[in-house]
Design a protein around this motif. Structure first.
Motif, PDB file in Angstrom:
ATOM      1  N   PRO A 278      -1.564   9.019   1.371  1.00 40.86           N
ATOM      2  CA  PRO A 278      -1.418   9.265   2.811  1.00 40.86           C
ATOM      3  C   PRO A 278      -0.116   8.659   3.349  1.00 40.86           C
ATOM      4  CG  PRO A 278      -3.589   8.350   2.305  1.00 40.86           C
ATOM      5  CD  PRO A 278      -2.757   8.249   1.055  1.00 40.86           C
ATOM      6  N   GLY A 279       0.686   9.483   3.994  1.00 40.00           N
ATOM      7  CA  GLY A 279       1.922   9.011   4.591  1.00 40.00           C
ATOM      8  C   GLY A 279       3.074   8.848   3.613  1.00 40.00           C
ATOM      9  N   HIS A 280       2.954   9.454   2.429  1.00 39.97           N
ATOM     10  CA  HIS A 280       4.043   9.356   1.451  1.00 39.97           C
ATOM     11  C   HIS A 280       5.340   9.883   2.058  1.00 39.97           C
ATOM     12  CE1 HIS A 280       6.541  10.985  -1.907  1.00 39.97           C
ATOM     13  NE2 HIS A 280       6.361   9.739  -2.305  1.00 39.97           N
ATOM     14  N   ILE A 281       6.425   9.148   1.827  1.00 40.11           N
ATOM     15  CA  ILE A 281       7.745   9.565   2.291  1.00 40.11           C
ATOM     16  C   ILE A 281       8.453  10.219   1.115  1.00 40.11           C
ATOM     17  CG2 ILE A 281       9.955   8.791   3.217  1.00 40.11           C
ATOM     18  CD1 ILE A 281       8.401   6.354   4.376  1.00 40.11           C
ATOM     19  N   ALA A 282       8.728  11.506   1.234  1.00 39.59           N
ATOM     20  CA  ALA A 282       9.335  12.257   0.135  1.00 39.59           C
ATOM     21  C   ALA A 282      10.856  12.214   0.227  1.00 39.59           C
ATOM     22  CB  ALA A 282       8.837  13.693   0.148  1.00 39.59           C
ATOM     23  N   CYS A 283      11.450  11.194  -0.376  1.00 38.34           N
ATOM     24  CA  CYS A 283      12.917  11.124  -0.421  1.00 38.34           C
ATOM     25  C   CYS A 283      13.456  12.166  -1.392  1.00 38.34           C
ATOM     26  CB  CYS A 283      13.380   9.734  -0.842  1.00 38.34           C
ATOM     27  SG  CYS A 283      12.914   8.443   0.330  1.00 38.34           S
ATOM     28  N   SER A 284      12.713  12.429  -2.464  1.00 37.25           N
ATOM     29  CA  SER A 284      13.089  13.452  -3.438  1.00 37.25           C
ATOM     30  C   SER A 284      11.884  14.340  -3.708  1.00 37.25           C
ATOM     31  CB  SER A 284      13.540  12.812  -4.751  1.00 37.25           C
ATOM     32  OG  SER A 284      13.666  13.800  -5.756  1.00 37.25           O
ATOM     33  N   SER A 285      12.092  15.641  -3.628  1.00 37.73           N
ATOM     34  CA  SER A 285      10.987  16.575  -3.883  1.00 37.73           C
ATOM     35  C   SER A 285      10.571  16.570  -5.347  1.00 37.73           C
ATOM     36  CB  SER A 285      11.384  17.990  -3.459  1.00 37.73           C
ATOM     37  OG  SER A 285      12.512  18.411  -4.205  1.00 37.73           O
ATOM     38  N   ALA A 286      11.398  15.994  -6.234  1.00 41.49           N
ATOM     39  CA  ALA A 286      11.063  15.934  -7.656  1.00 41.49           C
ATOM     40  C   ALA A 286      10.120  14.788  -8.000  1.00 41.49           C
ATOM     41  CB  ALA A 286      12.341  15.799  -8.487  1.00 41.49           C
ATOM     42  N   SER A 287       9.936  13.835  -7.085  1.00 42.40           N
ATOM     43  CA  SER A 287       9.069  12.686  -7.347  1.00 42.40           C
ATOM     44  C   SER A 287       7.606  13.113  -7.404  1.00 42.40           C
ATOM     45  CB  SER A 287       9.263  11.624  -6.267  1.00 42.40           C
ATOM     46  OG  SER A 287       8.406  10.528  -6.515  1.00 42.40           O
ATOM     47  N   ARG A 288       6.903  12.686  -8.461  1.00 41.51           N
ATOM     48  CA  ARG A 288       5.494  13.032  -8.624  1.00 41.51           C
ATOM     49  C   ARG A 288       4.585  11.802  -8.683  1.00 41.51           C
ATOM     50  NH1 ARG A 288       6.717  16.863  -6.605  1.00 41.51           N
ATOM     51  NH2 ARG A 288       7.173  18.879  -7.498  1.00 41.51           N
ATOM     52  N   SER A 289       5.108  10.673  -9.187  1.00 39.73           N
ATOM     53  CA  SER A 289       4.341   9.426  -9.205  1.00 39.73           C
ATOM     54  C   SER A 289       5.306   8.282  -8.919  1.00 39.73           C
ATOM     55  CB  SER A 289       3.604   9.231 -10.533  1.00 39.73           C
ATOM     56  OG  SER A 289       4.492   9.170 -11.619  1.00 39.73           O
ATOM     57  N   GLU A 290       4.723   7.143  -8.514  1.00 42.20           N
ATOM     58  CA  GLU A 290       5.563   6.050  -8.039  1.00 42.20           C
ATOM     59  C   GLU A 290       4.864   4.711  -8.251  1.00 42.20           C
ATOM     60  OE1 GLU A 290       8.011   5.100  -3.871  1.00 42.20           O
ATOM     61  OE2 GLU A 290       6.595   6.765  -3.949  1.00 42.20           O
ATOM     62  N   ILE A 291       5.682   3.686  -8.488  1.00 40.58           N
ATOM     63  CA  ILE A 291       5.188   2.313  -8.516  1.00 40.58           C
ATOM     64  C   ILE A 291       6.164   1.475  -7.694  1.00 40.58           C
ATOM     65  CG2 ILE A 291       6.330   1.807 -10.727  1.00 40.58           C
ATOM     66  CD1 ILE A 291       3.975  -0.137 -11.324  1.00 40.58           C
ATOM     67  N   VAL A 292       5.619   0.624  -6.838  1.00 35.26           N
ATOM     68  CA  VAL A 292       6.449  -0.236  -5.994  1.00 35.26           C
ATOM     69  C   VAL A 292       5.942  -1.672  -6.132  1.00 35.26           C
ATOM     70  CG1 VAL A 292       7.295  -0.721  -3.672  1.00 35.26           C
ATOM     71  CG2 VAL A 292       6.887   1.655  -4.373  1.00 35.26           C
ATOM     72  N   VAL A 293       6.865  -2.564  -6.505  1.00 33.37           N
ATOM     73  CA  VAL A 293       6.550  -3.969  -6.759  1.00 33.37           C
ATOM     74  C   VAL A 293       7.235  -4.831  -5.704  1.00 33.37           C
ATOM     75  CG1 VAL A 293       6.770  -5.860  -8.416  1.00 33.37           C
ATOM     76  CG2 VAL A 293       6.402  -3.518  -9.239  1.00 33.37           C
ATOM     77  N   PRO A 294       6.466  -5.645  -4.957  1.00 37.26           N
ATOM     78  CA  PRO A 294       7.105  -6.544  -3.987  1.00 37.26           C
ATOM     79  C   PRO A 294       7.789  -7.715  -4.689  1.00 37.26           C
ATOM     80  CG  PRO A 294       4.733  -6.876  -3.984  1.00 37.26           C
ATOM     81  CD  PRO A 294       5.009  -5.743  -4.937  1.00 37.26           C
ATOM     82  N   LEU A 295       8.907  -8.162  -4.116  1.00 41.68           N
ATOM     83  CA  LEU A 295       9.624  -9.343  -4.595  1.00 41.68           C
ATOM     84  C   LEU A 295       9.519 -10.408  -3.513  1.00 41.68           C
ATOM     85  CD1 LEU A 295      11.057  -6.721  -5.924  1.00 41.68           C
ATOM     86  CD2 LEU A 295      12.786  -8.357  -6.567  1.00 41.68           C
ATOM     87  N   PHE A 296       9.286 -11.637  -3.947  1.00 45.47           N
ATOM     88  CA  PHE A 296       8.997 -12.723  -3.008  1.00 45.47           C
ATOM     89  C   PHE A 296      10.051 -13.816  -3.045  1.00 45.47           C
ATOM     90  CE2 PHE A 296       4.989 -10.776  -4.101  1.00 45.47           C
ATOM     91  CZ  PHE A 296       4.311 -10.718  -2.893  1.00 45.47           C
ATOM     92  N   ALA A 297      10.229 -14.461  -1.906  1.00 44.38           N
ATOM     93  CA  ALA A 297      10.996 -15.707  -1.801  1.00 44.38           C
ATOM     94  C   ALA A 297      10.317 -16.529  -0.723  1.00 44.38           C
ATOM     95  CB  ALA A 297      12.451 -15.434  -1.438  1.00 44.38           C
ATOM     96  N   ARG A 298      10.096 -17.784  -1.011  1.00 46.50           N
ATOM     97  CA  ARG A 298       9.430 -18.685  -0.063  1.00 46.50           C
ATOM     98  C   ARG A 298       8.107 -18.101   0.461  1.00 46.50           C
ATOM     99  NH1 ARG A 298      14.316 -17.777   0.471  1.00 46.50           N
ATOM    100  NH2 ARG A 298      14.188 -16.475   2.312  1.00 46.50           N
ATOM    101  N   GLY A 299       7.377 -17.417  -0.413  1.00 50.81           N
ATOM    102  CA  GLY A 299       6.066 -16.891  -0.067  1.00 50.81           C
ATOM    103  C   GLY A 299       6.064 -15.623   0.772  1.00 50.81           C
ATOM    104  N   LYS A 300       7.224 -15.048   1.032  1.00 54.22           N
ATOM    105  CA  LYS A 300       7.312 -13.829   1.834  1.00 54.22           C
ATOM    106  C   LYS A 300       7.951 -12.706   1.020  1.00 54.22           C
ATOM    107  CE  LYS A 300       8.511 -14.110   6.128  1.00 54.22           C
ATOM    108  NZ  LYS A 300       9.234 -14.335   7.389  1.00 54.22           N
ATOM    109  N   VAL A 301       7.524 -11.479   1.303  1.00 50.08           N
ATOM    110  CA  VAL A 301       8.158 -10.330   0.665  1.00 50.08           C
ATOM    111  C   VAL A 301       9.570 -10.194   1.238  1.00 50.08           C
ATOM    112  CG1 VAL A 301       8.091  -7.826   0.314  1.00 50.08           C
ATOM    113  CG2 VAL A 301       5.946  -9.136   0.318  1.00 50.08           C
ATOM    114  N   VAL A 302      10.563 -10.169   0.347  1.00 52.14           N
ATOM    115  CA  VAL A 302      11.959 -10.058   0.770  1.00 52.14           C
ATOM    116  C   VAL A 302      12.609  -8.763   0.290  1.00 52.14           C
ATOM    117  CG1 VAL A 302      12.334 -12.537   1.014  1.00 52.14           C
ATOM    118  CG2 VAL A 302      12.717 -11.420  -1.208  1.00 52.14           C
ATOM    119  N   ALA A 303      11.920  -8.052  -0.608  1.00 54.40           N
ATOM    120  CA  ALA A 303      12.428  -6.789  -1.143  1.00 54.40           C
ATOM    121  C   ALA A 303      11.303  -6.110  -1.908  1.00 54.40           C
ATOM    122  CB  ALA A 303      13.616  -7.035  -2.067  1.00 54.40           C
TER     123      ALA A 303
END
Length: 160
Positions: free
Chosen positions: A104-129
């Motif tokens: 729900p709410g997927h943002i299609a930057c590329s129409s070729a994308s079919r699956s995705e994984i997104v990993v948060p990166l942390f610094a000082r306990g907060k997501v920074v990227a």
């Protein structure tokens, strides 16, 4: 690390990640610049696996701003909680999406994308990227990808 990756031939995903992890660790340990490390991490993953898109979005105030990446032109800004990247930022948890059409709410930057994984990166306990990886195959990502991409994300140091 030399500028070339040393990848095992005819290996499975687990073996490939296992071979890449120490090489990436050595590459990042020798460089303190964040952008250089993000760029090389994206390049290592794109070269090793041939993913459709690999890159980073950096938290800038109330949005994610496109950072270093490899692949087709990408969305430049993503709002908090929007799409798969925004959801990883909001929850602080890796998002594994077997079929982006069903997210729900997927943002299609590329129409070729079919699956995705997104990993948060942390610094000082907060997501920074977030590390965003897209595939042109449905169901491409699994717990092996999650385990190793999370380890790789922890290798990246953020200033401050």
């Amino acid at each position: 690390m030399s500028e070339e990756l040393h990848l095992p031939l005819n290996s499975g995903k687990n073996e490939l990640y296992s071979a890449l992890l120490p090489q990436l660790e050595a590459l990042l340990a020798g460089e303190s610049d964040l952008i250089a490390n993000l760029a090389n991490t994206a390049a290592v993953l794109k070269e090793a696996f041939g993913f459709l898109w690999v890159g980073f979005y950096l938290v800038r105030e109330d949005q994610l701003l496109l950072g270093p990446f490899q692949g087709p032109v990408a969305c430049t800004r993503i709002g908090f909680g929007k799409g798969v990247c925004g959801k990883a930022w909001e929850t602080g948890q890796t998002q594994v999406v077997p079929d982006v059409e069903a997210f729900p709410g997927h943002i299609a930057c590329s129409s070729a994308s079919r699956s995705e994984i997104v990993v948060p990166l942390f610094a000082r306990g907060k997501v920074v990227a977030v590390l965003d990886v897209d595939s042109d195959k449905v169901g491409h990502f699994d717990t092996t990808d999650q385990q190793y991409l999370e380890k790789m994300a922890r290798l990246i140091s953020f200033p401050g």
